[in-house]
Design a protein around this motif. Sequence first.
Motif, PDB file in Angstrom:
ATOM      1  N   GLN A   1       0.826  -1.209   0.000  1.00  0.00           N
ATOM      2  CA  GLN A   1       0.000   0.000   0.000  1.00  0.00           C
ATOM      3  C   GLN A   1       0.862   1.262   0.000  1.00  0.00           C
ATOM      4  OE1 GLN A   1      -2.478   0.392   3.455  1.00  0.00           O
ATOM      5  NE2 GLN A   1      -3.788   1.939   2.539  1.00  0.00           N
ATOM      6  N   ILE A   2       1.937   1.257   0.775  1.00  0.00           N
ATOM      7  CA  ILE A   2       2.820   2.423   0.819  1.00  0.00           C
ATOM      8  C   ILE A   2       3.487   2.649  -0.528  1.00  0.00           C
ATOM      9  CG2 ILE A   2       4.934   3.332   1.859  1.00  0.00           C
ATOM     10  CD1 ILE A   2       4.122   1.934   4.451  1.00  0.00           C
ATOM     11  N   GLN A   3       3.939   1.564  -1.159  1.00  0.00           N
ATOM     12  CA  GLN A   3       4.586   1.703  -2.462  1.00  0.00           C
ATOM     13  C   GLN A   3       3.619   2.271  -3.506  1.00  0.00           C
ATOM     14  OE1 GLN A   3       6.202  -2.269  -3.194  1.00  0.00           O
ATOM     15  NE2 GLN A   3       8.244  -1.519  -2.697  1.00  0.00           N
ATOM     16  N   ILE A   4       2.390   1.800  -3.493  1.00  0.00           N
ATOM     17  CA  ILE A   4       1.410   2.301  -4.465  1.00  0.00           C
ATOM     18  C   ILE A   4       1.069   3.756  -4.178  1.00  0.00           C
ATOM     19  CG2 ILE A   4      -0.975   2.052  -5.250  1.00  0.00           C
ATOM     20  CD1 ILE A   4      -0.669  -0.911  -5.070  1.00  0.00           C
ATOM     21  N   GLN A   5       0.954   4.123  -2.913  1.00  0.00           N
ATOM     22  CA  GLN A   5       0.684   5.523  -2.575  1.00  0.00           C
ATOM     23  C   GLN A   5       1.797   6.432  -3.104  1.00  0.00           C
ATOM     24  OE1 GLN A   5       0.172   5.220   1.672  1.00  0.00           O
ATOM     25  NE2 GLN A   5      -2.055   5.298   1.528  1.00  0.00           N
ATOM     26  N   ASN A   6       3.040   5.991  -2.983  1.00  0.00           N
ATOM     27  CA  ASN A   6       4.151   6.796  -3.513  1.00  0.00           C
ATOM     28  C   ASN A   6       4.058   6.938  -5.026  1.00  0.00           C
ATOM     29  OD1 ASN A   6       5.163   7.022  -0.904  1.00  0.00           O
ATOM     30  ND2 ASN A   6       6.541   5.275  -1.123  1.00  0.00           N
ATOM     31  N   LYS A   7       3.671   5.868  -5.712  1.00  0.00           N
ATOM     32  CA  LYS A   7       3.520   5.934  -7.163  1.00  0.00           C
ATOM     33  C   LYS A   7       2.360   6.843  -7.563  1.00  0.00           C
ATOM     34  CE  LYS A   7       6.775   3.050  -8.463  1.00  0.00           C
ATOM     35  NZ  LYS A   7       7.894   3.429  -9.375  1.00  0.00           N
ATOM     36  N   VAL A   8       1.273   6.778  -6.825  1.00  0.00           N
ATOM     37  CA  VAL A   8       0.110   7.610  -7.135  1.00  0.00           C
ATOM     38  C   VAL A   8       0.435   9.089  -6.950  1.00  0.00           C
ATOM     39  CG1 VAL A   8      -2.216   8.212  -6.339  1.00  0.00           C
ATOM     40  CG2 VAL A   8      -1.606   5.825  -6.691  1.00  0.00           C
ATOM     41  N   GLN A   9       1.216   9.414  -5.934  1.00  0.00           N
ATOM     42  CA  GLN A   9       1.589  10.803  -5.710  1.00  0.00           C
ATOM     43  C   GLN A   9       2.335  11.387  -6.909  1.00  0.00           C
ATOM     44  OE1 GLN A   9       0.799  12.869  -3.178  1.00  0.00           O
ATOM     45  NE2 GLN A   9      -0.489  11.214  -2.389  1.00  0.00           N
ATOM     46  N   GLN A  10       3.108  10.581  -7.601  1.00  0.00           N
ATOM     47  CA  GLN A  10       3.830  11.060  -8.782  1.00  0.00           C
ATOM     48  C   GLN A  10       2.884  11.359  -9.944  1.00  0.00           C
ATOM     49  OE1 GLN A  10       6.803   8.114  -9.719  1.00  0.00           O
ATOM     50  NE2 GLN A  10       7.669   8.105  -7.650  1.00  0.00           N
ATOM     51  N   ALA A  11       1.711  10.708  -9.958  1.00  0.00           N
ATOM     52  CA  ALA A  11       0.774  10.900 -11.069  1.00  0.00           C
ATOM     53  C   ALA A  11      -0.222  12.016 -10.820  1.00  0.00           C
ATOM     54  CB  ALA A  11       0.017   9.593 -11.331  1.00  0.00           C
ATOM     55  N   ILE A  12      -0.353  12.488  -9.592  1.00  0.00           N
ATOM     56  CA  ILE A  12      -1.379  13.485  -9.270  1.00  0.00           C
ATOM     57  C   ILE A  12      -1.246  14.761 -10.102  1.00  0.00           C
ATOM     58  CG2 ILE A  12      -2.127  15.076  -7.438  1.00  0.00           C
ATOM     59  CD1 ILE A  12      -1.976  12.812  -5.482  1.00  0.00           C
ATOM     60  N   PRO A  13      -0.053  15.340 -10.314  1.00  0.00           N
ATOM     61  CA  PRO A  13       0.022  16.574 -11.118  1.00  0.00           C
ATOM     62  C   PRO A  13      -0.488  16.408 -12.554  1.00  0.00           C
ATOM     63  CG  PRO A  13       2.053  16.246  -9.879  1.00  0.00           C
ATOM     64  CD  PRO A  13       1.268  14.990  -9.748  1.00  0.00           C
TER      65      PRO A  13
END
Length: 447
Positions: A105-117
């Motif tokens: 879950q932590i790894q996916i959250q980090n990846k999602v943060q990169q896609a938010i912009p």
Amino acid sequence: MLARFFANRPVFAWVIAISVILAGIASIRALPVAAYPDVALPNVRISTGYPGASAETVENSVTQVLEQQLTGIDGLVYFSSSSSSSGQARIDVTFRPGTDPDTAQIQIQNKVQQAIPRLPSAVQQQGIVVSKTQNSFLMLVLIYDVNDQATQADISDYVASTIQDSIARVDGVGSTPIIGKGSYAMRIWLDPARLHAFSLMPSDVEAAIATQNVQVSAGKIGQQPALPGQQLHATVTAQSKLQTPQQFRDIILKHDPSGATVRLGDVARVELGSETYDRAVRLNRHPAGGFQVNLAPGANAMAVASAIKDTVSRLERAMPAGWKVAYPFDTTRFIRLSILEVVKTLIEAIVLVVIVMFVFLQSWRVTLIPVIAVPVVLLGTFCILKLLNYTINTLTMFAMVLSIGLLVDDAIVVVENTERLMRDEHLSPLDATVRSMKEVTGALIGI
């Protein structure tokens, strides 16, 4: 050698048996209870929404952007995604067995943060939820009004604002999606003809609402550094976010130096409505609203269901008059009945074995041996289940029913062979037992 060791030390053997019984009882209390073994792969879900967008738009501007970031994650097996016409995007990411769901879950959250912009602003405002959960849900909880005084929107808003968060905090709950219309929302229905008459676009309306419906901090009066002699120190309170339909109708969309002003109420119908109109929920013809409960990975279904019902029962006391709680779908009923049936079969098997042994051996003393051995071995099995992170389910309990036959067969073989040696070769019980075990140990292991 092992048989002789325990035969010569009966007290030590009894201590071990009692220790196994106590450890087995403690393991039973700690083991999770479920309908079936947890064979599903660890799963993490990414969900978000794009209000008003079509399925194709959601796929192109949201789902694909998130999918492109799901690379280089440890233990990733595959992921599946869906984009609905209601503007909802969901990606289920599946990992290899043994993967820690928290780390995934932590790894996916980090990846999602990169896609938010790269996501649309409306999606960023909605937020992206990353949760670890199981696909099948535990139960369905519905609130309904037997007096038919409340609407579905009233009940759904009450559930979302008062009950949902309390249930989501229960240990073992993965997610609690709302079943119904959701919370209250300010609905603005634009009139295309009026927008055209005033030379306005929907984007102009959206920009005006975003600009004028804000929460601002107006500061303080008399705060340091202040003039000498300043004795008044007060916080300035400005208008907060808009709350009523009339306040939204008064939003200014356009004005000119002559004083002419176009307000939101001139080009749209503004009303307090529901967050979504995709679902209509009724229970026994009464208006209803509720939520489904998904288990967190590895959670005890029975314990979670009991905690949820206790929490709902406590919250039910504060509900409006005439509102009731129902559980139209509850998987724990099946689990409870399945376990009870298996336990019933287990007891019947033990009783039948005792009767059969007494009828054929004609000795209560001999019959007592499997009666003592069966509970010790079964309780010891629960210790092994706990060490291997198994659960108490219909399959493990059914396996125990089958193993009782093997266990009793072993006891019968040892007892009969010992009786034969005592009768034919006139050995003492101790010597007969040691020799009997030496003769049949290989056969017992083979069984």
